[in-house]
Design an enzyme around this catalytic site. Sequence first.
Site, PDB file in Angstrom:
ATOM      1  N   LYS A 160      -1.832  -1.268  -4.656  1.00  0.00           N
ATOM      2  CA  LYS A 160      -2.817  -0.237  -3.310  1.00  0.00           C
ATOM      3  C   LYS A 160      -2.012   1.293  -4.258  1.00  0.00           C
ATOM      4  O   LYS A 160      -0.785   0.752  -3.081  1.00  0.00           O
ATOM      5  CB  LYS A 160      -3.751  -0.399  -2.592  1.00  0.00           C
ATOM      6  CG  LYS A 160      -4.753   0.865  -2.021  1.00  0.00           C
ATOM      7  CD  LYS A 160      -5.370   0.518  -0.704  1.00  0.00           C
ATOM      8  CE  LYS A 160      -6.462   1.463  -0.437  1.00  0.00           C
ATOM      9  NZ  LYS A 160      -6.717   1.515   0.799  1.00  0.00           N
ATOM     10  N   LYS A 191       1.123   9.443   5.541  1.00  0.00           N
ATOM     11  CA  LYS A 191       0.733   8.340   5.931  1.00  0.00           C
ATOM     12  C   LYS A 191       2.084   7.789   6.200  1.00  0.00           C
ATOM     13  O   LYS A 191       1.945   6.482   5.922  1.00  0.00           O
ATOM     14  CB  LYS A 191      -0.484   7.468   5.868  1.00  0.00           C
ATOM     15  CG  LYS A 191      -1.211   8.411   6.596  1.00  0.00           C
ATOM     16  CD  LYS A 191      -2.942   6.932   6.083  1.00  0.00           C
ATOM     17  CE  LYS A 191      -4.040   7.431   7.495  1.00  0.00           C
ATOM     18  NZ  LYS A 191      -5.581   6.478   6.270  1.00  0.00           N
ATOM     19  N   ARG A 195     -11.049   9.719   1.812  1.00  0.00           N
ATOM     20  CA  ARG A 195     -10.898  10.026   3.345  1.00  0.00           C
ATOM     21  C   ARG A 195     -12.146  11.128   3.313  1.00  0.00           C
ATOM     22  O   ARG A 195     -13.010  11.498   4.447  1.00  0.00           O
ATOM     23  CB  ARG A 195     -10.394  10.698   3.314  1.00  0.00           C
ATOM     24  CG  ARG A 195      -9.233   9.721   3.255  1.00  0.00           C
ATOM     25  CD  ARG A 195      -7.374  10.541   3.330  1.00  0.00           C
ATOM     26  NE  ARG A 195      -6.396   9.931   3.334  1.00  0.00           N
ATOM     27  CZ  ARG A 195      -4.944   9.534   3.346  1.00  0.00           C
ATOM     28  NH1 ARG A 195      -4.652  11.312   3.087  1.00  0.00           N
ATOM     29  NH2 ARG A 195      -4.265   8.872   3.463  1.00  0.00           N
ATOM     30  N   TYR A 213     -14.761   0.368  -7.555  1.00  0.00           N
ATOM     31  CA  TYR A 213     -16.056   1.265  -7.319  1.00  0.00           C
ATOM     32  C   TYR A 213     -17.308   1.252  -8.514  1.00  0.00           C
ATOM     33  O   TYR A 213     -18.413   1.059  -8.933  1.00  0.00           O
ATOM     34  CB  TYR A 213     -16.005   3.087  -6.612  1.00  0.00           C
ATOM     35  CG  TYR A 213     -14.764   2.424  -5.908  1.00  0.00           C
ATOM     36  CD1 TYR A 213     -16.259   2.531  -3.913  1.00  0.00           C
ATOM     37  CD2 TYR A 213     -13.955   3.437  -5.927  1.00  0.00           C
ATOM     38  CE1 TYR A 213     -15.070   2.577  -3.140  1.00  0.00           C
ATOM     39  CE2 TYR A 213     -13.350   3.115  -4.384  1.00  0.00           C
ATOM     40  CZ  TYR A 213     -14.251   2.572  -3.456  1.00  0.00           C
ATOM     41  OH  TYR A 213     -13.027   2.914  -2.609  1.00  0.00           O
ATOM     42  N   LYS A 252       0.514  -1.139   0.077  1.00  0.00           N
ATOM     43  CA  LYS A 252      -0.019   0.328  -0.443  1.00  0.00           C
ATOM     44  C   LYS A 252       0.899   1.109  -0.448  1.00  0.00           C
ATOM     45  O   LYS A 252       1.617   2.054   0.578  1.00  0.00           O
ATOM     46  CB  LYS A 252      -0.993  -0.098   1.822  1.00  0.00           C
ATOM     47  CG  LYS A 252      -1.874   0.816   1.656  1.00  0.00           C
ATOM     48  CD  LYS A 252      -2.719   0.955   3.025  1.00  0.00           C
ATOM     49  CE  LYS A 252      -3.912   2.055   2.037  1.00  0.00           C
ATOM     50  NZ  LYS A 252      -4.792   2.173   3.068  1.00  0.00           N
ATOM     51  N   SER A 266     -10.072   4.721  -4.618  1.00  0.00           N
ATOM     52  CA  SER A 266     -11.021   6.166  -5.155  1.00  0.00           C
ATOM     53  C   SER A 266     -10.574   7.071  -6.368  1.00  0.00           C
ATOM     54  O   SER A 266     -11.240   7.825  -6.347  1.00  0.00           O
ATOM     55  CB  SER A 266     -11.215   6.532  -3.934  1.00  0.00           C
ATOM     56  OG  SER A 266     -11.028   7.503  -2.872  1.00  0.00           O
TER      57      SER A 266
HETATM   58  C1  PBG Z   1      -7.709   2.655   5.244  1.00  0.00           C
HETATM   59  C2  PBG Z   1      -7.960   3.586   3.893  1.00  0.00           C
HETATM   60  C3  PBG Z   1      -7.552   4.212   2.653  1.00  0.00           C
HETATM   61  C4  PBG Z   1      -8.113   3.482   1.928  1.00  0.00           C
HETATM   62  C5  PBG Z   1      -9.186   2.531   2.056  1.00  0.00           C
HETATM   63  N1  PBG Z   1      -8.651   1.991   4.000  1.00  0.00           N
HETATM   64  C6  PBG Z   1      -6.229   4.921   2.454  1.00  0.00           C
HETATM   65  C7  PBG Z   1      -6.552   6.436   3.642  1.00  0.00           C
HETATM   66  O1  PBG Z   1      -7.524   7.223   3.228  1.00  0.00           O
HETATM   67  O2  PBG Z   1      -5.178   6.415   3.610  1.00  0.00           O
HETATM   68  C8  PBG Z   1      -7.985   3.976   0.917  1.00  0.00           C
HETATM   69  C9  PBG Z   1      -9.132   3.335  -0.618  1.00  0.00           C
HETATM   70  C10 PBG Z   1      -9.933   4.285  -1.644  1.00  0.00           C
HETATM   71  O3  PBG Z   1      -9.504   5.893  -1.792  1.00  0.00           O
HETATM   72  O4  PBG Z   1     -10.844   3.826  -2.109  1.00  0.00           O
HETATM   73  N2  PBG Z   1      -6.801   2.941   5.816  1.00  0.00           N
END
Ligand code: PBG
Length: 337
Positions: free
Chosen positions: A260, A229, A216, A325, A206, A286
């Site tokens: 990811k 992060k 978010r 999605y 990730k 996303s």
């Molecule tokens: C964090 C988490 C993230 C996503 C899913 N779980 C990343 C984040 O907020 O740092 C992202 C999924 C997406 O962007 O579709 N545990």
Amino acid sequence: MTDKTHLVDHITGHRRMRRNRKADWSRRLTQENRLTVDDLIWPIFLVEGSNIIEPIAAMPGVNRLSVDKAVEAAKMAADLGIPALATFPNIDLDLRDDHGSEALNANNLINRATAAIKTQVGNIGVITDVALDPFTSHGHDGILRDGEIVNDETVDQIVRAAVAQADAGSDIIAPSDMMDGRIGAIRKGLDAAGHQNVGIMSYATKFASGHYGPYREAISTAGLLKGDKKTYYIDPANGAEALRDAALDVEEGADMLMVKPGLPYLDICWRIKQAFGLPVYAYQVSGEYTMVKAAAANGWIDGERVMMEQLLCFKRAGCDGILTYFAIEAARILSKS
Ligand code: PBG
């Protein structure tokens, strides 16, 4: 024979790549990879209440669903043949604290949704993310102490949350927190609790990516998150490090590996598939979804065509499936063809 000799004849000789591309039937006959509905995992967002379908502005076409609506969505997905859902809760802000303790509540939003879906919908897998970020008041994936995300204490908490998720009926635990040692610890915890049949899909690689922005907003961590992060997610510049990290997850007992974000990291998908041979999934996150939707809404690209092309490209890159999605839209198109 023509007396006109073209330069290209001398160059290509007998090797004319276009012969196989000349007709629809020959293109179908030579197609190497195919996208099917079995490749799709649908991420959905959960919210408290009932009869709620709440649009997420930054993700056109994606909604937060109350548990009853999530059950309906799961039924629709199962009817389309989608093999699994991944659930993400938008936890009430007053339930969030610096430890993410609501993650341990056996009856929290994500666990109630799992139980409802598993009891009311047949033949669909439920994958639950076990990171703490939906539950923390600071939006980080772990416990924050003196400005640091503390690894081992976070892992202990995540193991307990994973067992609660499995107790609720989760089929696959998907830890997205990137703490060290979490896969082995979760496996041990699940086994000790009698959950030998619950799998682990590791968010093995990730990356610290800008593509998570709309997510978010979806789980309301955008306004909470302080800093970034980068002390726990992987630097987008690093491929060898990503493989070393995935190797640890394989050793520790991951059943499936995830990469990811997706599209900018197809090289990682390919390398991980070649290196370990485990089932590999890309998470088309996303921001990737939103970029396609936004460009399509402006008439700048053919959104449907780009969606199907991108999903197919994950297959070419060695993925066994895609968290997307677009799952419902893509499944509808696939069911017609
Ligand atoms: C964090 C988490 C993230 C996503 C899913 N779980 C990343 C984040 O907020 O740092 C992202 C999924 C997406 O962007 O579709 N545990």
